[in-house]
Design a protein around this motif. Structure first.
Motif, PDB file in Angstrom:
ATOM      1  N   ASN B 120       0.849  -1.173   0.000  1.00  0.00           N
ATOM      2  CA  ASN B 120       0.000   0.000   0.000  1.00  0.00           C
ATOM      3  C   ASN B 120       0.892   1.233   0.000  1.00  0.00           C
ATOM      4  N   HIS B 121       1.142   1.759  -1.162  1.00  0.00           N
ATOM      5  CA  HIS B 121       2.058   2.894  -1.280  1.00  0.00           C
ATOM      6  C   HIS B 121       1.299   4.168  -0.951  1.00  0.00           C
ATOM      7  N   VAL B 122       1.907   5.000  -0.122  1.00  0.00           N
ATOM      8  CA  VAL B 122       1.183   6.162   0.381  1.00  0.00           C
ATOM      9  C   VAL B 122       0.766   7.120  -0.745  1.00  0.00           C
ATOM     10  N   LEU B 123       1.549   7.228  -1.784  1.00  0.00           N
ATOM     11  CA  LEU B 123       1.180   8.129  -2.880  1.00  0.00           C
ATOM     12  C   LEU B 123       0.623   7.387  -4.093  1.00  0.00           C
ATOM     13  N   ALA B 124       1.206   6.234  -4.408  1.00  0.00           N
ATOM     14  CA  ALA B 124       0.816   5.539  -5.642  1.00  0.00           C
ATOM     15  C   ALA B 124      -0.356   4.594  -5.427  1.00  0.00           C
ATOM     16  N   GLY B 125      -0.797   4.440  -4.166  1.00  0.00           N
ATOM     17  CA  GLY B 125      -1.915   3.537  -3.909  1.00  0.00           C
ATOM     18  C   GLY B 125      -1.458   2.097  -3.866  1.00  0.00           C
ATOM     19  N   LYS B 126      -2.388   1.175  -4.152  1.00  0.00           N
ATOM     20  CA  LYS B 126      -2.042  -0.240  -4.041  1.00  0.00           C
ATOM     21  C   LYS B 126      -1.191  -0.679  -5.234  1.00  0.00           C
ATOM     22  N   ILE B 127      -0.053  -1.266  -4.921  1.00  0.00           N
ATOM     23  CA  ILE B 127       0.806  -1.797  -5.978  1.00  0.00           C
ATOM     24  C   ILE B 127       0.785  -3.313  -5.855  1.00  0.00           C
ATOM     25  N   GLN B 153       5.395  -1.125  11.237  1.00  0.00           N
ATOM     26  CA  GLN B 153       5.944   0.120  10.683  1.00  0.00           C
ATOM     27  C   GLN B 153       4.949   0.763   9.719  1.00  0.00           C
ATOM     28  N   HIS B 154       5.133   2.026   9.498  1.00  0.00           N
ATOM     29  CA  HIS B 154       4.277   2.740   8.561  1.00  0.00           C
ATOM     30  C   HIS B 154       5.183   3.574   7.656  1.00  0.00           C
ATOM     31  N   LYS B 155       5.326   3.140   6.411  1.00  0.00           N
ATOM     32  CA  LYS B 155       6.302   3.801   5.540  1.00  0.00           C
ATOM     33  C   LYS B 155       5.658   4.940   4.759  1.00  0.00           C
ATOM     34  N   VAL B 156       5.907   6.127   5.246  1.00  0.00           N
ATOM     35  CA  VAL B 156       5.430   7.312   4.539  1.00  0.00           C
ATOM     36  C   VAL B 156       6.633   8.024   3.911  1.00  0.00           C
ATOM     37  N   ILE B 157       7.582   8.336   4.774  1.00  0.00           N
ATOM     38  CA  ILE B 157       8.806   8.975   4.276  1.00  0.00           C
ATOM     39  C   ILE B 157       9.657   7.955   3.517  1.00  0.00           C
ATOM     40  N   LEU B 158       9.670   6.742   4.043  1.00  0.00           N
ATOM     41  CA  LEU B 158      10.515   5.708   3.440  1.00  0.00           C
ATOM     42  C   LEU B 158       9.749   4.907   2.396  1.00  0.00           C
ATOM     43  N   ILE B 357      14.916  27.272   7.628  1.00  0.00           N
ATOM     44  CA  ILE B 357      15.738  26.067   7.777  1.00  0.00           C
ATOM     45  C   ILE B 357      14.875  24.944   8.302  1.00  0.00           C
ATOM     46  N   ASN B 358      14.838  23.850   7.589  1.00  0.00           N
ATOM     47  CA  ASN B 358      14.162  22.664   8.092  1.00  0.00           C
ATOM     48  C   ASN B 358      15.055  21.462   7.906  1.00  0.00           C
ATOM     49  N   ASN B 359      14.828  20.507   8.749  1.00  0.00           N
ATOM     50  CA  ASN B 359      15.551  19.252   8.680  1.00  0.00           C
ATOM     51  C   ASN B 359      15.149  18.480   7.415  1.00  0.00           C
ATOM     52  N   VAL B 360      16.014  17.606   6.982  1.00  0.00           N
ATOM     53  CA  VAL B 360      15.782  16.845   5.748  1.00  0.00           C
ATOM     54  C   VAL B 360      14.461  16.058   5.803  1.00  0.00           C
ATOM     55  N   GLU B 361      14.156  15.512   6.984  1.00  0.00           N
ATOM     56  CA  GLU B 361      12.931  14.709   7.088  1.00  0.00           C
ATOM     57  C   GLU B 361      11.692  15.608   7.030  1.00  0.00           C
ATOM     58  N   THR B 362      11.804  16.801   7.593  1.00  0.00           N
ATOM     59  CA  THR B 362      10.683  17.741   7.536  1.00  0.00           C
ATOM     60  C   THR B 362      10.359  18.051   6.074  1.00  0.00           C
ATOM     61  N   TRP B 363      11.394  18.342   5.293  1.00  0.00           N
ATOM     62  CA  TRP B 363      11.177  18.648   3.871  1.00  0.00           C
ATOM     63  C   TRP B 363      10.537  17.466   3.156  1.00  0.00           C
ATOM     64  N   ALA B 364      10.975  16.246   3.518  1.00  0.00           N
ATOM     65  CA  ALA B 364      10.451  15.068   2.831  1.00  0.00           C
ATOM     66  C   ALA B 364       8.971  14.862   3.132  1.00  0.00           C
ATOM     67  N   ASN B 365       8.502  15.427   4.245  1.00  0.00           N
ATOM     68  CA  ASN B 365       7.082  15.303   4.595  1.00  0.00           C
ATOM     69  C   ASN B 365       6.189  16.186   3.717  1.00  0.00           C
ATOM     70  N   SER B 385       1.840  15.247  18.359  1.00  0.00           N
ATOM     71  CA  SER B 385       2.905  14.940  17.394  1.00  0.00           C
ATOM     72  C   SER B 385       2.271  14.187  16.244  1.00  0.00           C
ATOM     73  N   LYS B 386       2.306  14.801  15.092  1.00  0.00           N
ATOM     74  CA  LYS B 386       1.590  14.239  13.948  1.00  0.00           C
ATOM     75  C   LYS B 386       2.540  13.557  12.970  1.00  0.00           C
ATOM     76  N   GLY B 387       1.947  12.663  12.199  1.00  0.00           N
ATOM     77  CA  GLY B 387       2.695  12.023  11.137  1.00  0.00           C
ATOM     78  C   GLY B 387       3.498  10.829  11.635  1.00  0.00           C
ATOM     79  N   THR B 388       4.495  10.478  10.835  1.00  0.00           N
ATOM     80  CA  THR B 388       5.345   9.346  11.199  1.00  0.00           C
ATOM     81  C   THR B 388       6.728   9.875  11.565  1.00  0.00           C
ATOM     82  N   LYS B 389       7.555   9.007  12.100  1.00  0.00           N
ATOM     83  CA  LYS B 389       8.923   9.402  12.426  1.00  0.00           C
ATOM     84  C   LYS B 389       9.877   8.303  12.001  1.00  0.00           C
TER      85      LYS B 389
END
Lengths: 302, 564
Positions: B120-127, B153-158, B357-365, B385-389
């Motif tokens: 279940n890809h967060v952007l591309a949907g079900k693959i 796990q919940h892969k949003v950034i990854l 200035i934002n951290n790399v992970e912040t930008w990826a969100n 605290s929202k989202g994933t880490k």
């Protein structure tokens, strides 16, 4: 001197002349001067006038101007020199650093005169083109007497085997503004392996950043090295995870072993950012895990 | 080709799909730094050699790290229409066995660690990897969704890490990449800032400052020129996930930066990458080049009037440069000494201009928030605290590596279910969250969750997501001294309490460890620590005594072993 007949003023002036010659050079120079005087006097008594003429006619530049100044006379072509300031010379590679080393051997009082004269000689040698390292070396070989010559040539060897020309390319790539400095230093270190003093000076000259400011940056950031590293570069990770997972004290062992070898540079870093492999060691740009690192190190250290 | 219309983006997407599903076997070899350290390059060579020798037609693709760091080198084999199979610990010895099976259109089941039927890809949907969900001949292999440490796990950034080629922009686009940018360019900049605010996204670098507030500040700041900075300083020991992440999916960060540039009115972005991260640097440079070639960077991005250029700045290996003002100083070519704030960088930052200035992970969100919407994002995570880490599990843990969980996941689950518990069957003694500036928490605190405020109230911090696990053999005094040594070396020397205080504390800890310590020394340590937390200009100094203070608080017994 026994063969020469002197008038009192001639003898006096010659003594003054010899005194003007730097002490270390005197033993070499004096016989040569006497030889030239004998030729000039052609059996006659040596007068002050003959001494002056000998200097004027027979001594090569830049020593001529320096000696003329010592005699209290105006340098041979002072008039001309005043009208034509020292030629603007374009340097390439380490040539400027080499020139400064050559000049450093000249007694301080005479350096001003020598600078202009040597620049003239150099620009003649390069026929107006950029002065290369070869030009400087040739001039040193031709006109500098020993022991200065060997001194200077010895120092040239210490300049290292890198090519300072690359700095021009690097600066051309990044520009000369202050925010380019880190890029420039990184690139120099990538090319040469470390940051030689001459390179820092060259960057300072070309970017108009004071060399102390460059030194400040080069020593604040741990990534920069001012010393040439060994053939093998070992980065030992002493990060948290590597510390915790190194149950067999591999890091200590490596530290002990590598320090004793001159072929290698050991650097302790606080984390290589590869914690799941802990304990980890970077050897020549490649990461190795614990025992593998140990055997790789045994391979490269005698 | 330049992408200027949605149709052209779809066209590139289709090209990328063909790369991901080439109609012949596709073999993904994980090639991030963590994988390379375990010999993935040898595995890749062996595969390429064997394919040629056995005359097998297959695509071999170097990909990033998929988080199975404990089983590296990892190889994924996907036969058309069949579930994707992941092999672990594949050295060149195992390669022939896998490829012999592949030649027969089969799988070397005994070497496989798991299979992926669909994801279940967060952007591309079900693959779907297997046709009609068929798992024939694959039933002996465990499916990924039944494996606890993956299911938790919940892969949003990854989302793309380990499955796409990080050096191929079309594969990123095939997975829904740059669609968020296309959407953003049709939105008003203020609406984007609003979305980020509403999402509840907090800065992933350390303090957890609301990203929306920072963006609002930068958007409001007056100035003709504004800058963005992406912070990949990652100087803290025990953390390596930003490196792996950037090596696995550089475009997700780049897309976030481009959207940020449009929303905040910046035309230049700097990516500050820690020195020595050569592969990350190389892959990110490639990403910039490729994006520019497709018209996604430079002038007139996607045919709009907006333009952005991205520059990479390599750091110099100082922990303090992760601090905003020190980082700015470093980019400006000065030494990384932090400055007093205010003025904050959003008002007066890089070259004196407003800077976000934002951290790399912040930008990826950011791309995820824009494409999926702030409501969706806001529904993930805990109350505040929202989202994933993304977390970096390290230390005495069975399965170390890069993982991603929802905010609010208990540390216990992270350590024991995802991380597989303590290595060597030992017991958990301490947890350090947030790198050296974070506290050392005792085992009893493993009920805490991955949450900015909860960890802060417990005397630690979430930080950028480092999690170092310590077993019951660990001497906490030694650990405290280790971190003190770290701060002695990393203090920039500007503020006296930090520069001098850490040295004195290091000495006192040394005395204690040599058996010459007194009970009063512990009071003395606390006394020296007090001015550090009050009078240091930056967070490094303020948090430098935390390892000492937290170990005295939670692991006093360890100290008393030395103090007789």
């Amino acid at each position: 001197m026994a063969d020469l007949q002197w008038t009192p003023d001639g003898e006096q002036l010659f003594a003054k002349l010899v005194e003007a010659v730097p002490e270390a050079m005197r033993d070499t120079i004096k016989p040569k001067l006497l030889e030239m005087l004998a030729a000039k006097a052609a059996g006659k008594k040596v007068t002050a006038d003959i001494v002056t003429r000998m200097v004027k006619d027979d001594v090569p530049e830049p020593q001529k101007s320096a000696l003329m100044q010592a005699l209290g006379a105006a340098p041979a072509d002072q008039q001309q020199a005043a009208e034509q300031p020292a030629p603007a010379v374009e340097w390439t590679g380490k040539s400027e650093a080499m020139f400064e080393i050559m000049l450093g051997e000249v007694p301080e009082a005479m350096r001003g005169v020598f600078r202009g004269k040597l620049l003239g000689v150099l620009s003649e040698k390069s026929q107006g083109g950029p002065v290369t390292e070869e030009h400087v070396t040739a001039v040193v070989n031709e006109i500098v007497p020993d022991p200065f010559k060997s001194n200077i040539l010895q120092k040239y060897k210490g300049l290292g085997d890198f090519d300072l020309n690359i700095i021009d390319d690097i600066i051309a790539r990044h520009g000369t503004s202050r925010d380019s400095l880190m890029y420039i230093l990184h690139d120099i270190q990538n090319e040469i392996g470390y940051l030689p003093k001459e390179a820092l000076i060259a960057v300072s000259d070309k970017c108009s950043i004071h060399v102390s400011a460059i030194y400040n940056v080069a020593t604040f950031y741990k990534t920069f090295r001012l010393e040439r590293p060994g053939k093998h570069h070992i980065k030992l990770c002493r990060g948290t995870a590597c510390n915790l997972n190194d149950k067999n004290d591999i890091a200590d062992e490596i530290e002990e072993k590598v320090v004793s070898s001159s072929e290698t540079t050991l650097e302790k870093t606080l984390c290589l950012g590869c914690c799941d492999c802990a304990p980890v060691v970077e050897i020549d740009g490649k990461l190795y895990k614990g025992e593998e690192a140990k055997s790789k190190i045994n391979e490269i250290t005698p | 080709m330049k992408i200027t219309t949605p149709e052209e983006l779809t066209q590139v997407k289709e090209t990328g799909q063909k790369l991901l599903f080439p109609g012949k076997p596709r073999i993904n070899v994980a090639m991030a730094t963590c994988c390379l350290a375990k010999g993935a390059d040898l595995t890749l060579n062996a595969i390429e050699y064997a394919l040629k020798e056995k005359n097998i037609a297959a695509d071999v693709v170097p990909v990033g790290c998929n988080g199975l760091c404990h089983s590296e080198p990892v190889v994924e084999v996907h036969l058309p229409g069949k579930p994707k199979v992941i092999y672990g610990n594949v050295t060149d010895q195992e390669v022939p066995k896998i490829l012999d099976a592949l030649k027969k259109g089969a799988i070397a089941s005994e070497l496989a660690i798991l299979r992926v039927d669909a994801e279940n890809h967060v952007l591309a949907g079900k693959i779907s990897y297997s046709d009609n969900g068929s798992v024939k001949d694959y039933s002996a292999i465990q499916p990924a969704d039944k494996i606890g440490y993956l299911a938790k796990q919940h892969k949003v950034i990854l989302r793309n890490a380990g499955s796409i080629n990080p050096e191929d922009i079309t594969e990123y686009i095939a997975r829904g990449g740059y669609e968020a940018l296309a959407k953003a360019l049709k939105m008003k900049p203020a609406t984007i800032v609003d979305e980020v605010t509403k999402s509840g996204l907090r800065g992933r670098g350390g303090g957890g400052f609301p990203a929306g507030l920072k963006w609002q500040g930068c958007a409001k700041a007056k100035g003709d020129e504004k800058y963005l900075i992406c912070n990949v300083s990652e100087g803290e020991p025990g953390i390596g996930m930003h490196r792996s992440f950037l090596e696995s999916d550089p475009h997700s960060v780049l897309e976030g930066l481009i959207i940020g540039g449009y929303a905040l009115g910046a035309r230049t972005a700097y990516v500050y990458i820690r020195d020595n991260y050569r592969l990350a640097l190389k892959r990110f440079s490639k990403a910039i080049e490729d994006a520019a070639e497709m018209g996604l960077l430079g002038d007139n991005i996607m045919g709009s009037k907006f333009g952005l250029s991205v520059k990479i700045k390599e750091g110099g290996g100082r922990f303090v440069c992760g601090e905003e003002t020190a980082l700015i100083a470093c980019i400006e070519g000065r030494i990384g000494e932090p400055c007093q704030r205010p003025p904050f960088p959003v008002d007066k930052g890089l070259f004196g201009k407003p800077t976000c200035i934002n951290n790399v992970e912040t930008w990826a969100n950011i791309p995820v928030i824009i494409l999926k919407g702030s409501t969706w994002y806001n529904s993930i995570g805990s109350a505040k605290s929202k989202g994933t880490k993304v977390l970096s599990l390290a230390g005495n843990i069975a399965r170390a590596g890069m993982v991603e969980v929802d905010m609010g996941t208990p540390l216990k689950d992270v350590i024991f279910e995802i991380g597989g518990g303590i290595a060597g069957g030992k017991k958990l003694k301490g947890i350090q969250t947030g790198g050296p500036s974070g506290g050392l928490l005792p085992q009893s605190m493993d009920k805490l969750t991955v949450d900015y405020d909860e960890l802060k109230n417990a005397g630690s911090m979430l930080g950028s997501g480092g999690m170092v696990i310590m077993d019951d053999e660990t001497d906490m005094v030694k650990i405290a001294r280790y971190f003190t040594d770290f701060f002695v070396q990393e203090s920039c020397g500007k503020c006296t309490p930090c520069r001098e205080g850490m040295c004195r504390m290091y000495d006192i800890l040394g005395e204690i460890m040599a058996g010459r310590g007194k009970k009063q020394d512990l009071d003395m340590l606390e006394e020296i620590a007090a001015p550090l937390t009050q009078a240091s200009a930056c967070a490094l100094g303020k948090t430098a005594p935390v390892p000492i203070l937290s170990t005295i608080k939670h692991f006093r017994k360890d100290y008393m072993k030395y103090i007789k």
